[in-house]
Design an enzyme around this catalytic site. Sequence first.
Site, short mmCIF file in Angstrom:
data_model
loop_
_atom_site.label_atom_id
_atom_site.label_comp_id
_atom_site.label_asym_id
_atom_site.label_seq_id
_atom_site.Cartn_x
_atom_site.Cartn_y
_atom_site.Cartn_z
N ASN A 1 0.88 -1.17 0.00
CA ASN A 1 0.00 0.00 0.00
C ASN A 1 0.91 1.22 0.00
O ASN A 1 1.50 1.56 1.03
CB ASN A 1 -0.88 -0.03 1.26
CG ASN A 1 -1.69 1.24 1.43
OD1 ASN A 1 -1.79 2.06 0.51
ND2 ASN A 1 -2.27 1.42 2.61
N TRP A 2 1.02 1.85 -1.15
CA TRP A 2 1.96 2.98 -1.27
C TRP A 2 1.41 4.27 -0.67
O TRP A 2 2.11 5.27 -0.63
CB TRP A 2 2.32 3.19 -2.75
CG TRP A 2 3.37 2.24 -3.25
CD1 TRP A 2 3.99 1.25 -2.53
CD2 TRP A 2 3.96 2.21 -4.56
NE1 TRP A 2 4.91 0.60 -3.31
CE2 TRP A 2 4.91 1.18 -4.57
CE3 TRP A 2 3.75 2.95 -5.72
CZ2 TRP A 2 5.67 0.87 -5.70
CZ3 TRP A 2 4.50 2.64 -6.85
CH2 TRP A 2 5.46 1.61 -6.83
N LYS A 3 0.14 4.27 -0.30
CA LYS A 3 -0.49 5.47 0.26
C LYS A 3 -0.22 6.68 -0.66
O LYS A 3 -0.14 6.52 -1.88
CB LYS A 3 0.01 5.72 1.69
CG LYS A 3 -0.09 4.47 2.56
CD LYS A 3 0.12 4.72 4.01
CE LYS A 3 0.11 3.39 4.74
NZ LYS A 3 0.13 3.54 6.18
N HIS B 1 -9.42 0.95 5.31
CA HIS B 1 -8.13 1.18 5.95
C HIS B 1 -8.32 2.13 7.14
O HIS B 1 -9.13 3.05 7.07
CB HIS B 1 -7.14 1.77 4.93
CG HIS B 1 -5.73 1.78 5.43
ND1 HIS B 1 -5.28 2.73 6.32
CD2 HIS B 1 -4.69 0.94 5.21
CE1 HIS B 1 -4.00 2.48 6.61
NE2 HIS B 1 -3.62 1.40 5.94
N GLU C 1 -6.66 4.55 8.18
CA GLU C 1 -6.47 5.98 7.88
C GLU C 1 -7.74 6.57 7.28
O GLU C 1 -8.09 7.72 7.55
CB GLU C 1 -5.26 6.16 6.94
CG GLU C 1 -3.96 5.96 7.71
CD GLU C 1 -2.79 5.50 6.87
OE1 GLU C 1 -2.82 5.62 5.64
OE2 GLU C 1 -1.82 5.01 7.47
N GLU D 1 -5.37 -5.31 10.63
CA GLU D 1 -4.35 -4.29 10.84
C GLU D 1 -4.61 -3.57 12.17
O GLU D 1 -5.41 -2.62 12.21
CB GLU D 1 -4.39 -3.26 9.71
CG GLU D 1 -4.11 -3.83 8.34
CD GLU D 1 -3.54 -2.77 7.41
OE1 GLU D 1 -2.47 -3.00 6.88
OE2 GLU D 1 -4.18 -1.72 7.25
N GLY E 1 2.40 1.97 10.82
CA GLY E 1 3.35 3.08 10.67
C GLY E 1 4.06 3.46 11.95
O GLY E 1 4.67 4.51 12.03
N SER F 1 3.43 -2.49 10.37
CA SER F 1 4.90 -2.53 10.50
C SER F 1 5.51 -3.87 10.10
O SER F 1 6.45 -4.35 10.73
CB SER F 1 5.31 -2.13 11.92
OG SER F 1 4.89 -0.80 12.20
N GLY G 1 2.75 -1.14 4.33
CA GLY G 1 2.87 0.27 3.97
C GLY G 1 4.33 0.64 3.75
O GLY G 1 4.90 0.42 2.68
C1 PEP Z 1 -0.76 0.00 6.15
O1 PEP Z 1 -0.87 1.20 5.96
O2 PEP Z 1 -1.62 -0.77 5.69
C2 PEP Z 1 0.38 -0.46 6.91
C3 PEP Z 1 0.31 -1.66 7.40
O3 PEP Z 1 1.45 0.41 7.09
P1 PEP Z 1 2.89 0.05 7.71
O4 PEP Z 1 3.35 -1.22 7.08
O5 PEP Z 1 3.75 1.21 7.36
O6 PEP Z 1 2.68 -0.12 9.18
#
Ligand code: PEP
Length: 248
Positions: free
Chosen positions: A9-11, A93, A95, A165, A171, A210, A231
Amino acid sequence: MPKTYMVGNWKMNQGLHELNEFFIQIDKADLPQGNFWIAPQMIHIHKLLEKTNINSLKVGAQNCSDQESGAYTGEVSAKNLAEMGAQFVILGHSERRSLFKEDDQFINRKVKQALRNKLIPILCVGETLEQREAGKTLETVLGQVEACLDGIRPTSADQLILAYEPVWAIGTGKTASPEQADEVHSEIRKKLDQLFPDTGKEISILYGGSVKPSNIKDLLSQKNVNGGLVGGASLKASDFIELCKATK
Ligand code: PEP
């Protein structure tokens, strides 16, 4: 057996320059065959499709509208994403839930739009730190699964993917321990089995929060962890390549 996936997921990251650099490394990497997917910013889906037809990566979106079409300025329909060549869409998600106030009912309508247009929804669920500390992890997560999948009946396990998640792990550098992840994944599995007796056992449940090359093997060693939604570590080609290779 559910399939194993590695999804980046490049956001709101990776401009054209970074994207080109990423694929210079991917093209050299000799990736094994597998379900390796990337969700770039929507404006780059076309560009990524050009890049990915020479390797096994698939491309998807990070969001879609809950409506079919019409006067919804700034929205992007599942129908037109699918028409463009997107194969999946990340929905729910944390966010989007926290920053854009998306609730389970809204996400449920998006999941329905995605399915109607043959995009595979990756439905994200997860508890906040407060909910975990209050002992409400399973109640929260299973409630989200049930509400976001209300009225949905996949005819094959490949039509839907779940992602657990924990919000406190996204993050932050904090990962759920493999056991903590598996505990929640196994409850999600039971819920899917109950909701969808024909397909529930085969629907993949990814872990996100993470994920990085140093912890992926332990996470994937858990019975009900069927891959990662990643992410930060998906932005660096060398890390993403390692994560993909770890699924083999
Ligand atoms: C995500 O945004 O789905 C995510 C898991 O981010 P990260 O891997 O940076 O924690």
